[in-house]
Design an enzyme around this catalytic site. Structure first.
Site, PDB file in Angstrom:
ATOM      1  CB  SER A  20      32.332  26.088  31.855  1.00 35.74           C
ATOM      2  OG  SER A  20      32.392  27.327  31.197  1.00 35.74           O
ATOM      3  CG  ASP A  74      37.430  31.222  35.326  1.00 28.25           C
ATOM      4  OD1 ASP A  74      36.981  31.824  34.331  1.00 28.25           O
ATOM      5  OD2 ASP A  74      36.854  30.235  35.835  1.00 28.25           O
ATOM      6  CG  HIS A  83      37.037  28.938  32.331  1.00 26.54           C
ATOM      7  ND1 HIS A  83      36.032  28.945  33.272  1.00 26.54           N
ATOM      8  CD2 HIS A  83      36.484  28.430  31.199  1.00 26.54           C
ATOM      9  CE1 HIS A  83      34.920  28.473  32.727  1.00 26.54           C
ATOM     10  NE2 HIS A  83      35.171  28.150  31.468  1.00 26.54           N
TER      11      HIS A  83
END
EC number: 3.1.1.71
Length: 362
Positions: free
Chosen positions: A145, A302, A332
């Site tokens: 991320s 995501d 995610h």
């Protein structure tokens, strides 16, 4: 409207922080053989995971890991990341360095980037690698991320430094956030209200990271900051043209959102929106061609799916060997959720695939 945005984001952060802090109290799930030490690399705190030495082995592989959390949450010391790094160290028989960069609101861009870069460059010094018995030719830079964002930016910078004695062999990016140019890619449109990361939350993470104002959220959501009349954005447009870079299975029937006229003042006020240290997907082809062999993990559910897919495609076009590892049923953040009560199959599946690729390539 500004207050509503703030309250919604605050609620989201409170929930995530609660989850992280709750799981931090849970027992670690990896081998007790891994030695864990906290250190400081060029002013940046790190946590180092070292597997026991083997008699028939002189040097180990290594992974520099940069955690996610929107540049604002989590820690190398929380159980979620502690467990991930322990399992990596154990499974790969590798030294794992987890970077404890400073977070929003204590600091904003570019300080998180500088922390990650300083810690990585310190570790890559031959004498430091020797201290940890690490093979200089078998080092990966990785992150998930926002940590994937920092890992990509660090790799790009390292590739530009001609006098660097040691360079990473690999980079491994897990559902990375790589651009703030277009908040209407197909994955942003498809997953705009998808937990764990709805689109408005990602936009506000960006605003916090680059020290902007929540009042700009709507302008960013409709791409007014990169409209056709915003001269500074024009040269970057082709570098993330998803109509060309994404496969049909990702594009589906979504249409580009390109404003004819927008608000040029936004990128003047927030130049980080077009700064490749913050948005690695905007890097030029020459920089991309210097990147190491790359792994990119993406999840269908995501908003950031297309960031990773476009980066993989651009790297591939630049001649870099790339593995795009896409998971159709995953979401995610799933890879760190492998501990009860959130021991999701999606977490185990993605983590195992990621570790397998590192094992085969590092």
């Amino acid at each position: 409207c500004h207050l509503i945005h703030y309250l919604r984001l605050s609620h989201h952060l409170i929930v995530l922080n609660y989850l992280i802090c709750t799981f931090d109290k849970l027992k670690s799930v990896s081998s007790e053989d891994i030695k864990i030490t906290d250190a400081v690399f060029d002013g940046v705190e790190v946590r180092v995971f070292e597997p026991p030495a083997k008699e028939d082995e002189s040097l180990k592989r290594s992974v520099v890991y940069i955690h996610g959390g929107g540049w604002a949450l989590a820690s190398a010391r929380t159980s979620l990341y502690n467990n991930l790094c322990r399992i990596m160290a154990e499974s790969l028989n590798a030294v794992v360095v987890s970077v404890e960069y400073r977070l929003v609101p204590e600091v904003c861009f570019p300080e998180q980037y500088h922390d990650a870069l300083r810690a990585t460059k310190h570790f890559l010094q031959p004498d430091v690698l020797a201290e940890y018995s690490v093979d200089p030719s078998r080092i990966a830079i990785s992150g998930d991320s926002a940590g994937g964002n920092l890992a990509a930016a660090v790799c790009q910078q390292l590739s530009k430094e001609e006098d660097l004695p040691v360079r990473p062999k690999l980079q491994a990016l897990i559902y990375p956030v790589l651009q703030a140019f277009d908040f209407n890619t197909p994955s942003y449109q498809q997953n705009m209200n998808m937990p764990v990361l709805p689109r408005y939350v990602m936009v506000n993470y960006w605003i916090d990271y680059i020290n902007g104002d929540y009042e700009l959220a709507h302008e960013l959501l409709v791409n007014n900051h990169t409209a056709l009349n915003v001269g500074r954005a024009l040269s970057f447009r082709a570098r993330l043209n998803w109509t060309v870079l994404l496969p049909p299975s990702f594009k589906k029937s979504y249409k580009p959102v390109v404003q004819a006229t927008g608000t040029a003042a936004i990128v003047e006020r927030l130049p980080a929106l077009l700064d490749v240290r913050a948005v690695p997907l905007l890097a030029d082809d020459a920089t991309l061609a210097r990147q190491p062999r790359t792994y990119v993990l993406t999840c269908e559910n995501d908003v950031l799916r297309d960031d990773g897919a476009m980066y993989a495609r651009r790297l591939e076009r630049a001649g870099v060997p790339v593995t795009l590892d896409h998971f159709h049923d995953c979401f995610h953040g799933c890879m760190i959720f492998t501990v009860w009560p959130t021991d999701f199959s999606a977490g185990v599946q993605t983590r195992n695939s990621y570790v397998k690729w590192l094992d085969e390539n590092l």
